[in-house]
Scaffold this active site. Structure first.
Site, PDB file in Angstrom:
ATOM      1  N   ASP A   1     -14.219   1.392  11.408  1.00 48.90           N
ATOM      2  CA  ASP A   1     -14.766   1.239  10.055  1.00 48.90           C
ATOM      3  C   ASP A   1     -15.000  -0.241   9.757  1.00 48.90           C
ATOM      4  O   ASP A   1     -14.645  -0.747   8.689  1.00 48.90           O
ATOM      5  CB  ASP A   1     -13.833   1.855   9.012  1.00 48.90           C
ATOM      6  CG  ASP A   1     -14.533   2.066   7.666  1.00 48.90           C
ATOM      7  OD1 ASP A   1     -15.784   2.099   7.643  1.00 48.90           O
ATOM      8  OD2 ASP A   1     -13.834   2.188   6.640  1.00 48.90           O
TER       9      ASP A   1
ATOM     10  N   LYS B   1       0.864  -1.175   0.000  1.00 50.56           N
ATOM     11  CA  LYS B   1       0.000   0.000   0.000  1.00 50.56           C
ATOM     12  C   LYS B   1       0.899   1.223   0.000  1.00 50.56           C
ATOM     13  O   LYS B   1       1.696   1.408   0.920  1.00 50.56           O
ATOM     14  CB  LYS B   1      -0.911  -0.008   1.237  1.00 50.56           C
ATOM     15  CG  LYS B   1      -1.899   1.153   1.299  1.00 50.56           C
ATOM     16  CD  LYS B   1      -2.807   1.008   2.529  1.00 50.56           C
ATOM     17  CE  LYS B   1      -3.852   2.103   2.571  1.00 50.56           C
ATOM     18  NZ  LYS B   1      -4.783   1.942   3.738  1.00 50.56           N
TER      19      LYS B   1
END
Length: 209
Positions: free
Chosen positions: A133, A44
């Site tokens: 989340d 990432k």
């Protein structure tokens, strides 16, 4: 006189990374599946332009700080990090979001999901980290059945100051606890509410709200 550019540590690391495939890309982030030191990893990284945005860079680095403190079988392990780059073990499987496209799931599968998800969150909560989340898209089901909680990009580290007041409403509306809409992000019960919303959808095939 030509100035010689000496390779940085990051340059050296990236030369040893073999790209397998691009997984996804957003305006600020690129995800890639790659091979590094004999294992499959998920890379990432921030896109170049995002380095010039202090808020995005700080949030990215905060995610790295959070992942370094986590070590649990239901959370993919961070194997390397550098400024603007995170590398974690690659998990082969599909997200819960994909599985829910086929409707409600068997109760025994949902119970396994719930236990695994709560175990991962309990580990994070004891380290004063809130995920904030939890949603089907952030839950991976490995081919062997293991459940993995991913994407701590919205996480709150209670040992650190908030980045901005605006980050108080980060999350996904269908699964956010009511207090998150009011800017409260400092209670483990917010994660538990989200787990309940996800389990409801797993059992019924529809979102609670």
């Amino acid at each position: 006189m030509t100035r010689v550019k000496h390779p940085t540590l990051l340059d050296t690391v990236l030369t040893r990374v073999t790209l397998i495939e691009a997984v996804t890309t957003t305006p600020h982030i690129r995800l890639e599946r790659a091979r590094w030191r004999g294992q499959d990893v998920l890379v990432k990284r921030l896109k170049s332009a995002s380095y010039r945005n202090p808020a995005i860079l700080e949030r990215f680095e905060r995610e790295g700080n959070v992942l370094e403190r986590l070590d649990h079988p239901n959370i993919p392990k961070l194997v390397y990090r550098h400024r603007g780059l995170l590398m974690r073990e690659y998990v082969q499987g599909r997200t819960l979001y994909h599985h829910l496209q086929f409707g409600a799931m068997p109760k025994d599968v949902v119970m396994h999901l719930a236990r695994s998800l709560l175990a991962a969150l309990a580990h994070a909560h004891t380290r004063e980290i809130l995920h904030l989340d939890i949603k089907p898209g952030n839950i991976l089901l490995e081919l062997g059945g293991r459940v993995q909680v991913i994407d701590f990009g919205c996480a709150k580290d209670l040992t650190l100051e908030s980045i901005t007041h605006a980050d108080a409403r980060l999350g996904t509306p269908h699964y956010m606890a009511p207090e998150q809409f009011n800017g409260v992000r400092e209670d483990v019960r917010s994660d538990l509410y989200s787990v309940g919303a996800v389990m409801y959808e797993c059992l019924t095939g529809t979102q609670p709200f």
